[in-house]
Every structure is written in C-alpha cells, then in structure tokens.
Motif scaffolding. Structure first.
Motif, PDB file in Angstrom:
ATOM      1  N   ASP A 113     -16.152  16.761  14.051  1.00  0.00           N
ATOM      2  CA  ASP A 113     -15.338  16.445  12.883  1.00  0.00           C
ATOM      3  C   ASP A 113     -15.149  14.959  12.683  1.00  0.00           C
ATOM      4  O   ASP A 113     -14.325  14.552  11.868  1.00  0.00           O
ATOM      5  N   GLY A 114     -15.873  14.119  13.422  1.00  0.00           N
ATOM      6  CA  GLY A 114     -15.738  12.682  13.256  1.00  0.00           C
ATOM      7  C   GLY A 114     -14.598  12.129  14.084  1.00  0.00           C
ATOM      8  O   GLY A 114     -13.973  12.827  14.896  1.00  0.00           O
ATOM      9  N   PRO A 115     -14.265  10.838  13.884  1.00  0.00           N
ATOM     10  CA  PRO A 115     -13.224  10.196  14.679  1.00  0.00           C
ATOM     11  C   PRO A 115     -11.860  10.808  14.407  1.00  0.00           C
ATOM     12  O   PRO A 115     -11.611  11.354  13.328  1.00  0.00           O
ATOM     13  N   PRO A 116     -10.943  10.726  15.376  1.00  0.00           N
ATOM     14  CA  PRO A 116      -9.607  11.291  15.171  1.00  0.00           C
ATOM     15  C   PRO A 116      -8.865  10.566  14.063  1.00  0.00           C
ATOM     16  O   PRO A 116      -9.149   9.413  13.738  1.00  0.00           O
ATOM     17  N   GLU A 117      -7.881  11.253  13.488  1.00  0.00           N
ATOM     18  CA  GLU A 117      -7.140  10.745  12.327  1.00  0.00           C
ATOM     19  C   GLU A 117      -6.534   9.375  12.580  1.00  0.00           C
ATOM     20  O   GLU A 117      -6.541   8.516  11.700  1.00  0.00           O
ATOM     21  N   GLU A 118      -5.991   9.160  13.793  1.00  0.00           N
ATOM     22  CA  GLU A 118      -5.275   7.917  14.054  1.00  0.00           C
ATOM     23  C   GLU A 118      -6.193   6.699  14.093  1.00  0.00           C
ATOM     24  O   GLU A 118      -5.727   5.563  14.041  1.00  0.00           O
ATOM     25  N   LEU A 119      -7.510   6.905  14.177  1.00  0.00           N
ATOM     26  CA  LEU A 119      -8.440   5.785  14.205  1.00  0.00           C
ATOM     27  C   LEU A 119      -8.991   5.442  12.821  1.00  0.00           C
ATOM     28  O   LEU A 119      -9.771   4.504  12.672  1.00  0.00           O
ATOM     29  N   LEU A 120      -8.576   6.185  11.800  1.00  0.00           N
ATOM     30  CA  LEU A 120      -9.074   5.951  10.460  1.00  0.00           C
ATOM     31  C   LEU A 120      -8.165   5.002   9.693  1.00  0.00           C
ATOM     32  O   LEU A 120      -6.957   4.989   9.891  1.00  0.00           O
ATOM     33  N   SER A 121      -8.758   4.223   8.789  1.00  0.00           N
ATOM     34  CA  SER A 121      -7.962   3.413   7.875  1.00  0.00           C
ATOM     35  C   SER A 121      -7.342   4.322   6.823  1.00  0.00           C
ATOM     36  O   SER A 121      -7.725   5.492   6.686  1.00  0.00           O
ATOM     37  N   ASN A 122      -6.389   3.784   6.068  1.00  0.00           N
ATOM     38  CA  ASN A 122      -5.770   4.588   5.012  1.00  0.00           C
ATOM     39  C   ASN A 122      -6.810   5.072   4.014  1.00  0.00           C
ATOM     40  O   ASN A 122      -6.774   6.223   3.558  1.00  0.00           O
ATOM     41  N   GLU A 123      -7.751   4.188   3.663  1.00  0.00           N
ATOM     42  CA  GLU A 123      -8.780   4.572   2.704  1.00  0.00           C
ATOM     43  C   GLU A 123      -9.659   5.674   3.263  1.00  0.00           C
ATOM     44  O   GLU A 123     -10.015   6.630   2.548  1.00  0.00           O
ATOM     45  N   GLU A 124     -10.007   5.577   4.549  1.00  0.00           N
ATOM     46  CA  GLU A 124     -10.846   6.615   5.162  1.00  0.00           C
ATOM     47  C   GLU A 124     -10.109   7.949   5.244  1.00  0.00           C
ATOM     48  O   GLU A 124     -10.721   9.013   5.101  1.00  0.00           O
ATOM     49  N   ARG A 125      -8.810   7.903   5.456  1.00  0.00           N
ATOM     50  CA  ARG A 125      -8.032   9.142   5.501  1.00  0.00           C
ATOM     51  C   ARG A 125      -8.046   9.839   4.147  1.00  0.00           C
ATOM     52  O   ARG A 125      -8.152  11.070   4.076  1.00  0.00           O
ATOM     53  N   VAL A 126      -7.959   9.055   3.073  1.00  0.00           N
ATOM     54  CA  VAL A 126      -8.000   9.660   1.737  1.00  0.00           C
ATOM     55  C   VAL A 126      -9.367  10.278   1.477  1.00  0.00           C
ATOM     56  O   VAL A 126      -9.469  11.388   0.939  1.00  0.00           O
ATOM     57  N   ILE A 127     -10.445   9.562   1.853  1.00  0.00           N
ATOM     58  CA  ILE A 127     -11.787  10.100   1.651  1.00  0.00           C
ATOM     59  C   ILE A 127     -11.968  11.402   2.421  1.00  0.00           C
ATOM     60  O   ILE A 127     -12.522  12.385   1.902  1.00  0.00           O
ATOM     61  N   ARG A 128     -11.482  11.447   3.675  1.00  0.00           N
ATOM     62  CA  ARG A 128     -11.607  12.681   4.454  1.00  0.00           C
ATOM     63  C   ARG A 128     -10.829  13.814   3.805  1.00  0.00           C
ATOM     64  O   ARG A 128     -11.302  14.961   3.744  1.00  0.00           O
ATOM     65  N   LEU A 129      -9.620  13.497   3.296  1.00  0.00           N
ATOM     66  CA  LEU A 129      -8.814  14.522   2.639  1.00  0.00           C
ATOM     67  C   LEU A 129      -9.537  15.058   1.403  1.00  0.00           C
ATOM     68  O   LEU A 129      -9.524  16.278   1.145  1.00  0.00           O
ATOM     69  N   LEU A 130     -10.171  14.173   0.635  1.00  0.00           N
ATOM     70  CA  LEU A 130     -10.940  14.610  -0.527  1.00  0.00           C
ATOM     71  C   LEU A 130     -12.095  15.517  -0.112  1.00  0.00           C
ATOM     72  O   LEU A 130     -12.353  16.559  -0.728  1.00  0.00           O
ATOM     73  N   GLU A 131     -12.802  15.135   0.940  1.00  0.00           N
ATOM     74  CA  GLU A 131     -13.929  15.945   1.408  1.00  0.00           C
ATOM     75  C   GLU A 131     -13.466  17.319   1.872  1.00  0.00           C
ATOM     76  O   GLU A 131     -14.164  18.325   1.681  1.00  0.00           O
ATOM     77  N   ASP A 132     -12.282  17.372   2.487  1.00  0.00           N
ATOM     78  CA  ASP A 132     -11.749  18.652   2.964  1.00  0.00           C
ATOM     79  C   ASP A 132     -11.235  19.526   1.833  1.00  0.00           C
ATOM     80  O   ASP A 132     -10.937  20.709   2.045  1.00  0.00           O
ATOM     81  N   ASN A 133     -11.065  18.928   0.638  1.00  0.00           N
ATOM     82  CA  ASN A 133     -10.524  19.683  -0.497  1.00  0.00           C
ATOM     83  C   ASN A 133     -11.510  19.761  -1.659  1.00  0.00           C
ATOM     84  O   ASN A 133     -11.121  19.751  -2.822  1.00  0.00           O
ATOM     85  N   GLY A 134     -12.787  19.805  -1.322  1.00  0.00           N
ATOM     86  CA  GLY A 134     -13.792  19.996  -2.346  1.00  0.00           C
ATOM     87  C   GLY A 134     -14.079  18.785  -3.202  1.00  0.00           C
ATOM     88  O   GLY A 134     -14.696  18.891  -4.261  1.00  0.00           O
TER      89      GLY A 134
END
Length: 382
Positions: free
Chosen positions: A310-331
C-alpha cells in the motif's frame, strides 16, 4: 499606479512587470502593442487606462505562475505564465486575438516585457552588489487542457546571477526581497538536481522534488524569501533510493548467510549425503510453513493470499500526498469538505493544500451545486 501598498521598491517593479505586461495583451483583446498603457491599483488588479478604439472586453488572468529554476552558478531560467480559463466565447475570442498578435509581432510583446524587467534586474543588482543581466526573452501564446481549457501567455528569460553562489551552497531569494504576490499569483523557486534544501523562510505553502512554492496573497519581509541549498553528499542519488539500495544489500547478505548456515555451502568429504538430506528436510519444512502462511496455490501458480504493498505509511506522506492517496482510494473524485473531515483540517488549510495541488496541475476543482469537488485530472470530465 498607486504604490501605497508596496513598501519595497522591487516588489512594485516586479509586480508591474509580471502583471501589467499581460494587462494590455489580455485586456485589450489583442491590441497590446497599440499604445495603451496599463495601470495597477493598490490591490494589484489590472486596468487599461487608455483603451484603444478596438477594445471590447477585459480578460483578467485566473492564475499567474512565476517559476525560477536556479542553476549551480546562480543563474536562473525564469518562466512567467499567465493562465486564462477559456470558459466562454468572449474569453476565447480575446485570447485567440492575443495569439494572432504574438504570431504577427512577437517583438512588440518581448520588448515591452524586457523594458520593465530590466528595471527590476537593475534594482536587484544595486541591492545585492552582484552584476546581473536579463537575457533571451521570449513569449508564446497557446491553449492547454489542464484538463479544462486555458489560454496561456508565457514569457521565458534568463536572469544571470539571480542567486548567490557561496562556495558549494546556493542562497536563493535576495533578488526578490520584499516581493508581493496577489491572490492569483504563486512563486516557485527550484534548485539543481543533486542539491538538498538546508533552510527556507518563510514556510512555503508547498514543497516539491527540488522546489518550494508560495501562493498569494503574500507580502515577503525585507529578508524574504530565502532558500539555502547545498549538494547532497555528492552521490547524485535521492536519499530514498540510497535507503532502498542499503536494504537490498542487507537482504542479499542475510540470504547468503542463511544459505551457508543450512548446508548450502561446500560440504566436507563424506558429509554430502547428510547435508543434502538435512537441506531437503529444511526445504520441506519451510515449504509447509510457506503454504500455511500464504494459503493454497492458485491455478496460475501464485499464492492465493499475496500481500499488497500500500505504499509508505500515512505519517510519512506530505499533506499533498495524503490528499492524492485519499482521491485514489475514492475513485479519483471527492468533495473538498470530505477531505477536511477525513484529516480534521480547517477549511483554510484544506483550501491551501488543494490550491497547491491545483497549481501543480495534480488535481482539478469544480463545483456541483454548492459543493466544491476535487478530482484527479484523468477522472475529471470538465
């Protein structure tokens, strides 16, 4: 021009160059070089004080992106892009007129830009004490899909000695001390490959791979913006890649030791049969353990319960990367309010992070009713 809100002379000059140049071009529907002189009010809005007879409508830029890519000698390749959303016939007709004028008389645009920009470079030269020059000014006008259609008027030029080369370090930003960004503008400072950031002030709104970004409205202090970078150890390889190589080396070494310790090495005379038998028993035991761990084998020979990375853990992501991951997880599409709720962010912080992604063309935003929607470019049908 009213200069009461610009406390630092260079910020006035740079704002005039970067904003007024596009005023006659986009505001006069293609008659930028016919003699009309633009003016800038205290808030940075563009107005055409002497509109030519053919003036029909004003088209203000929706976004202005200023990017300086600094080389290791301190010289910077600059790009100033004025983006206009072509969402109606008037805006499209005005920009197409600008395209025609650029094609017919590019020199008229570049000379006007260079005249104002040279004053800015001269002011920075006096303040920093470094000899500077403006070179290779060009202009293009094109339509781009981001994925919405935009008209983009882009100036490119070289600013020699823009940054200070201090030994093996680069000190970037003193040429823009006190710079002002209006609400539609953003400033990107980038450094050479192989360099690593040591310090930056003030805190940027976004960080990229070798760059930092500030978004307006913002007014930098007399010693801002500042970025200090230096070569990252001379290897030329990203830190994450070096870490991956180290893990691989350790894994290979461990596998070799395990192989030798279980009899995989050269056996003494007379012991080869026992060693082989022991190794076979060990392999059978490990095979059974592997079957238990991975489940039954599928028809294609792969384990039925293969693990997914699933890639790097959440705490190692930047805010922008967290948003991109959330978008990918929601279609690839989600309401902006859901992003704020998911990360427990304020509306202001959410808008800031989404704005940074939008500036980098990583996401698109649009409205459905009263809701702001954020989407990955490939998921947006606008």
């Amino acid at each position: 021009m009213q200069g009461t809100t610009r406390r630092v002379a260079v910020s006035v000059a740079v704002a005039l160059v970067c904003l007024s140049v596009v005023g006659p071009a986009l505001g006069a529907a293609g008659q930028a070089h016919s003699g009309g002189q633009p003016s800038i009010d205290g808030g940075g809005a563009i107005a055409n004080a002497q509109a030519p007879p053919g003036f029909q409508s004003a088209v203000d830029p929706d976004a202005v992106v200023l990017r300086a890519a600094v080389r290791d000698d301190g010289t910077a390749a600059w790009t100033v892009a004025f983006r206009v959303r072509l969402d109606d016939e008037n805006a499209t007709a005005a920009f197409e007129s600008v395209q025609d004028d650029v094609e017919a008389n590019e020199t008229a645009f570049t000379e006007q830009f260079a005249t104002g920009m040279k004053r800015t470079v001269a002011s920075a030269e006096d303040r920093t004490g470094r000899e500077m020059a403006l070179e290779n000014v060009t202009v293009t006008a094109s339509k781009e899909r981001l994925p919405q259609e935009y008209g983009v008027l882009t100036y490119r030029f070289t600013w020699t000695n823009f940054a200070a080369a201090d030994g093996d370090r680069l000190r970037i930003g003193d040429s823009l001390s006190g710079f002002f960004l209006d609400s539609e503008s953003s400033l990107v400072l980038a450094w050479p490959t192989g360099y690593e950031r040591q310090s930056v002030t003030p805190d940027p709104d976004a960080t990229g791979n070798g760059s930092v970004t500030w978004r307006g409205p913002a007014e930098f202090g007399p010693n801002e913006p500042r970025v200090v970078v230096a070569p990252g150890g001379g290897s030329g390889l990203p830190t994450t890649l070096l870490a991956g190589i180290a893990v691989l080396v350790v894994a290979v070494a461990g596998a070799g030791w395990l192989y030798r310790s279980r009899g995989g090495g050269t056996d003494a005379p007379g012991e080869s049969g026992a060693a082989t038998e022991s190794a076979a028993e060990g392999a059978a035991t490990r095979g059974a353990a592997d079957d238990d761990a991975t489940g039954p084998v599928d028809a294609d020979g792969t384990g039925g319960a293969a693990q997914v990375d699933d890639g790097p853990p959440e705490e190692l992501l930047s805010n922008e990367e967290r948003v991109i991951r959330l978008l990918e997880d929601n279609g690839g599409r989600i309401k902006q309010q859901q992003i704020a709720g998911e990360f427990d962010w304020t509306d202001a912080k959410t808008s800031q992070v989404v704005g940074s992604l939008r500036d980098e063309d990583a996401v698109e935003t649009f409205r459905i009713g009263r809701e702001n929607v954020v989407a990955l470019p490939e998921e947006s049908d606008l």
